[in-house]
Scaffold this motif. Structure first.
Motif, PDB file in Angstrom:
ATOM      1  N   ILE A 182       0.784  -1.120  -0.033  1.00 26.11           N
ATOM      2  CA  ILE A 182       0.032  -0.035   0.104  1.00 26.11           C
ATOM      3  C   ILE A 182       0.752   1.262  -0.072  1.00 26.11           C
ATOM      4  N   TRP A 194      -9.974   9.094  -2.011  1.00 25.31           N
ATOM      5  CA  TRP A 194      -9.621   7.570  -1.560  1.00 25.31           C
ATOM      6  C   TRP A 194      -8.894   7.588  -0.486  1.00 25.31           C
ATOM      7  N   ASN A 195      -9.150   6.697   0.748  1.00 25.15           N
ATOM      8  CA  ASN A 195      -8.047   6.438   1.585  1.00 25.15           C
ATOM      9  C   ASN A 195      -7.573   5.042   1.393  1.00 25.15           C
ATOM     10  N   ASP A 196      -6.320   4.897   2.217  1.00 20.45           N
ATOM     11  CA  ASP A 196      -5.585   3.630   1.925  1.00 20.45           C
ATOM     12  C   ASP A 196      -6.397   2.471   2.147  1.00 20.45           C
ATOM     13  N   ASP A 197      -7.330   2.415   3.107  1.00 14.00           N
ATOM     14  CA  ASP A 197      -8.126   1.183   3.474  1.00 14.00           C
ATOM     15  C   ASP A 197      -9.053   0.858   2.268  1.00 14.00           C
ATOM     16  N   GLU A 198      -9.611   1.738   1.555  1.00 12.94           N
ATOM     17  CA  GLU A 198     -10.460   1.539   0.472  1.00 12.94           C
ATOM     18  C   GLU A 198      -9.533   1.069  -0.647  1.00 12.94           C
ATOM     19  N   SER A 219      -6.534  -0.361  -0.572  1.00 14.97           N
ATOM     20  CA  SER A 219      -5.898  -1.743  -0.354  1.00 14.97           C
ATOM     21  C   SER A 219      -6.980  -3.123  -0.584  1.00 14.97           C
ATOM     22  N   TYR A 220      -8.317  -2.575  -1.025  1.00 15.07           N
ATOM     23  CA  TYR A 220      -9.098  -3.477  -1.201  1.00 15.07           C
ATOM     24  C   TYR A 220      -8.855  -4.393  -2.495  1.00 15.07           C
ATOM     25  N   PHE A 250      -3.854  -7.355   3.834  1.00 16.10           N
ATOM     26  CA  PHE A 250      -4.920  -6.513   3.114  1.00 16.10           C
ATOM     27  C   PHE A 250      -6.098  -7.245   3.217  1.00 16.10           C
ATOM     28  N   GLN A 260      -9.949  -8.763   3.747  1.00 17.06           N
ATOM     29  CA  GLN A 260     -11.279  -8.141   4.159  1.00 17.06           C
ATOM     30  C   GLN A 260     -11.834  -9.188   5.372  1.00 17.06           C
TER      31      GLN A 260
END
Length: 219
Positions: A22, A47-51, A53-54, A196, A198
């Motif tokens: 990431i 966009w944030n990193d969590d979004e 990283s999906y 990463f 979910q």
């Protein structure tokens, strides 16, 4: 009895398992998305990193099919190339970061006599740059990537690779593609909690770890 005591071959995912990707993928994704916005084919969005990283762990073919399936193929090709080029630029600038203890763990496993096989849903150029940057040939007997196999699913690539190597085997990774690959090929699986994934993606893994160095206690 240790279920891993007879393992001879270890298949390892790269992004989210060895490489904290990431760090370079986030900016590359944002750059490509800005291009889509400028082209008028995507709405403005921060966009944030969590979004972001999906999408790590998907081949580029599957990523675009799921992310924006109705885009013009020419625009997809440009955006995809932009992501790849930006990631390579950051690697060249020394911005790519492996997880702490990753190299030490690869060295340990190699010295123990395991056959280590790199298996990633990535491009050839990305694989080769990682190989060069981090000296991965020292540890892996083979470095396979999905582009070499025309981006077929990871479990299908694994079914071809496993014929070359001795049993028992284990597949290690942070995403459902890795666990699926192991299960569909009837080999053991280790899920990486630190990557990463979910929620629930790693539920079927035989074992889960919180740090790559834990492999030294398992294998």
């Amino acid at each position: 009895m240790n279920m891993f005591e007879n393992v001879k071959t270890i298949f390892l995912d790269y992004d989210g398992t060895i490489h904290n990707s990431i760090k370079i993928y986030g900016n590359a994704f944002r750059k490509a998305y800005s291009y889509l916005v400028n082209e008028g084919v995507a709405p403005e969005k921060v966009w944030n990193d969590d979004e972001i990283s999906y999408w790590l762990g998907f081949s580029s073919k599957v990523m675009w099919k799921e992310f924006m399936p109705n885009l013009d193929p020419n625009i997809i090709a440009k955006a995809s190339k932009m992501i790849g080029k930006e990631m390579l630029r950051q690697i060249n600038n020394g911005e790519a970061v492996l997880y702490q203890e990753a190299i030490e763990t690869l060295r340990y496993l190699t010295e123990k006599g395991y056959n280590l096989v790199f298996l990633s849903n990535c491009s050839i150029s990305y694989r080769d740059k990682a190989r060069q940057t981090f000296g991965l040939d020292e540890y892996f007997v083979e470095m396979a990537c999905s582009e070499e196999y025309e981006y077929i699913p990871k479990y299908e690539i694994l079914s071809k690779l496993k014929k070359k190597y001795p049993n028992d085997m284990v597949m290690i990774g942070d995403r459902f593609q890795d666990i699926e690959a192991g299960k569909k090929n009837s080999i053991l699986t280790i899920g990486c909690n630190y990557g990463f994934h979910q929620p629930s993606e790693l539920d079927d893994a035989d074992v889960r770890i919180d740090n790559i160095k834990e492999l030294r206690n398992i294998l």
